[in-house]
Scaffold this motif. Structure first.
Motif, short mmCIF file in Angstrom:
data_model
loop_
_atom_site.label_atom_id
_atom_site.label_comp_id
_atom_site.label_asym_id
_atom_site.label_seq_id
_atom_site.Cartn_x
_atom_site.Cartn_y
_atom_site.Cartn_z
N PRO A 119 0.81 -1.23 0.00
CA PRO A 119 0.00 0.00 0.00
C PRO A 119 0.84 1.27 0.00
O PRO A 119 0.39 2.31 -0.53
CB PRO A 119 -0.84 -0.11 1.29
CG PRO A 119 -0.17 -1.14 2.12
CD PRO A 119 0.53 -2.06 1.18
N ILE A 120 2.04 1.21 0.55
CA ILE A 120 2.92 2.38 0.56
C ILE A 120 3.34 2.71 -0.88
O ILE A 120 3.27 3.86 -1.34
CB ILE A 120 4.16 2.13 1.43
CG1 ILE A 120 3.76 1.67 2.84
CG2 ILE A 120 5.03 3.38 1.48
CD1 ILE A 120 2.88 2.63 3.57
N PHE A 121 3.79 1.69 -1.61
CA PHE A 121 4.20 1.89 -2.99
C PHE A 121 3.02 2.28 -3.87
O PHE A 121 3.18 3.02 -4.85
CB PHE A 121 4.88 0.63 -3.54
CG PHE A 121 6.20 0.31 -2.88
CD1 PHE A 121 7.05 1.32 -2.48
CD2 PHE A 121 6.59 -0.99 -2.67
CE1 PHE A 121 8.27 1.04 -1.87
CE2 PHE A 121 7.80 -1.29 -2.07
CZ PHE A 121 8.65 -0.27 -1.67
N LEU B 177 2.88 5.30 -6.56
CA LEU B 177 2.59 5.07 -7.97
C LEU B 177 1.33 5.83 -8.41
O LEU B 177 1.26 6.32 -9.54
CB LEU B 177 2.41 3.57 -8.24
CG LEU B 177 3.69 2.74 -8.19
CD1 LEU B 177 3.37 1.26 -8.40
CD2 LEU B 177 4.69 3.20 -9.22
N ALA B 178 0.34 5.91 -7.52
CA ALA B 178 -0.88 6.65 -7.84
C ALA B 178 -0.57 8.12 -8.08
O ALA B 178 -1.17 8.77 -8.95
CB ALA B 178 -1.90 6.49 -6.73
N ALA B 179 0.37 8.64 -7.32
CA ALA B 179 0.75 10.05 -7.50
C ALA B 179 1.45 10.26 -8.84
O ALA B 179 1.16 11.22 -9.57
CB ALA B 179 1.67 10.49 -6.36
N LEU C 59 -1.29 8.38 -11.88
CA LEU C 59 -2.67 8.85 -11.98
C LEU C 59 -2.83 10.31 -11.62
O LEU C 59 -3.93 10.87 -11.71
CB LEU C 59 -3.58 8.00 -11.06
CG LEU C 59 -3.59 6.49 -11.33
CD1 LEU C 59 -4.54 5.80 -10.36
CD2 LEU C 59 -3.97 6.18 -12.77
N GLY C 60 -1.74 10.91 -11.18
CA GLY C 60 -1.81 12.33 -10.82
C GLY C 60 -2.54 12.59 -9.53
O GLY C 60 -2.97 13.73 -9.28
N GLU C 61 -2.69 11.57 -8.67
CA GLU C 61 -3.37 11.77 -7.39
C GLU C 61 -2.52 12.68 -6.49
O GLU C 61 -1.30 12.51 -6.39
CB GLU C 61 -3.62 10.44 -6.68
CG GLU C 61 -4.67 9.58 -7.36
CD GLU C 61 -5.04 8.36 -6.53
OE1 GLU C 61 -4.53 8.24 -5.39
OE2 GLU C 61 -5.82 7.54 -7.02
N ARG D 46 -0.32 11.85 4.12
CA ARG D 46 0.05 10.61 3.45
C ARG D 46 1.53 10.59 3.08
O ARG D 46 2.15 9.53 3.04
CB ARG D 46 -0.82 10.40 2.21
CG ARG D 46 -2.24 9.95 2.58
CD ARG D 46 -2.97 9.34 1.39
NE ARG D 46 -3.29 10.34 0.39
CZ ARG D 46 -3.80 10.05 -0.81
NH1 ARG D 46 -4.02 8.80 -1.14
NH2 ARG D 46 -4.10 11.01 -1.66
N ILE D 47 2.10 11.76 2.81
CA ILE D 47 3.55 11.81 2.57
C ILE D 47 4.30 11.33 3.81
O ILE D 47 5.27 10.57 3.72
CB ILE D 47 3.99 13.25 2.20
CG1 ILE D 47 3.45 13.61 0.82
CG2 ILE D 47 5.51 13.37 2.24
CD1 ILE D 47 3.73 15.05 0.42
#
Length: 311
Positions: A111-113, A117-119, A122-124, A130-131
């Motif tokens: 879930p950390i990775f 990856l979503a950032a 997907l530009g989340e 969360r950082i």
């Protein structure tokens, strides 16, 4: 697309999820027990192929057989299968080189990775909360991996095993991102079935690279791994019909308890203090990510229900 039915029976959802995690951990232990004799590609084939009858029976019982056999976007299933099969193969290879609790601990970083990856993909937007959780989780991963890369007594094969599991964890995160897009058009039944099918076909392609004729006992273990994995996949999928994803997600971490017990009694393995400390940080970070996503109202139930099969 037919809307899947969900009801709120949290106790049943928790029971199904914990049973699924136990079965996935048992499956990993079975694969580890055969790792000295059977190459990873062959193990992936047995794990995937013998899960198919279980999945077909489940779909038929639920009246979703026609749905499960009719993908709307076949190439999406091919890509999901390619990435997921590679992740499974790397995990099975790593199981032969590392203790079961250590493989489980590194896997907690998924879930950390996924957040990272979503950032990027997907530009989340990920804000300071969360950082911070990601930073804590990455520190935990580094603590777990430190003995394999910077400790006093380096073991070359164990270092390779750690790299394999780390690679598998990154690929599982990539699968999570892919599934977020797939569930917009694909039914859970189709995703579950076609992953097992594509994994069976892709792993069969490793036949020229050193498959072996297993002994009777090893063959029985491999078939059992496939059947157990199929049942576990059904249980984890079914659990999300009875409880919210944010409520059930933390129960993934019970796999560490099961891995420690099985590792000790079957393989005479014990987790080190550094592994437990790093795992604690990764688990804490993962729990923070789950809590924050619940606060943000992100619905990830369908994705979790068809996540990559544990190994």
């Amino acid at each position: 697309m037919k809307v899947e039915d969900f009801s709120s029976r949290p106790a049943l959802g928790v029971a199904l999820k914990v049973c699924a995690i136990l079965l996935f951990t048992c499956m990993s232990a079975i694969i580890k027990a055969t790792a000295d004799e059977v190459p990873p590609g062959q193990a992936v084939f047995f794990r995937s192929f013998f899960a198919i009858p279980i999945i077909l029976l489940w779909l038929a019982q639920r009246g979703q057989l026609s749905i499960g056999l009719k993908p709307k976007n076949p190439m999406a299933h091919v890509w999901r299968g390619a990435i997921g099969t590679t992740a499974m193969g790397l995990t099975f290879a790593g199981l032969g080189l590392l203790p079961l609790p250590e493989v489980t601990a590194i896997g907690f970083a998924t879930p950390i990775f996924t957040v990272l990856l979503a950032a990027f993909m997907l530009g989340e937007r990920i804000r300071i909360f969360r950082i911070s959780a990601v930073a804590i989780g990455l520190i935990g991963v580094l603590i777990i991996l430190w003995p394999r890369f910077g400790g006093a007594d380096l073991d070359r094969m164990a270092t390779i095993g750690a790299l394999l599991i780390l690679g598998a964890t990154l690929l599982r995160s990539l699968v999570q991102i892919h599934l977020r897009q797939m569930v917009q058009t694909e039914h859970t039944a189709a995703i579950v079935f076609y992953f097992s099918l594509t994994a069976s076909i892709l792993s069969l392609m490793t036949f020229p690279f050193g498959w072996v004729v297993p002994t009777g006992s090893t063959l029985a273990l491999l078939i059992t791994a496939g059947l157990v994995g199929g049942v576990a996949q059904i249980l984890v999928t079914s659990s999300y019909r009875f409880g919210a994803v944010s409520m059930l997600a933390p129960y993934d971490y019970t796999s560490m308890l099961f891995a420690i017990i099985l590792g000790y009694f079957i393989f005479d393995e014990l987790p080190t203090a550094m592994m437990l400390a790093g795992s604690g940080l990764v688990i804490a970070a993962g729990a923070l990510v789950i809590w924050r996503e619940r606060q943000l109202g992100l619905e990830r139930g369908k994705v979790r229900a068809v996540s990559v099969p544990k190994s």
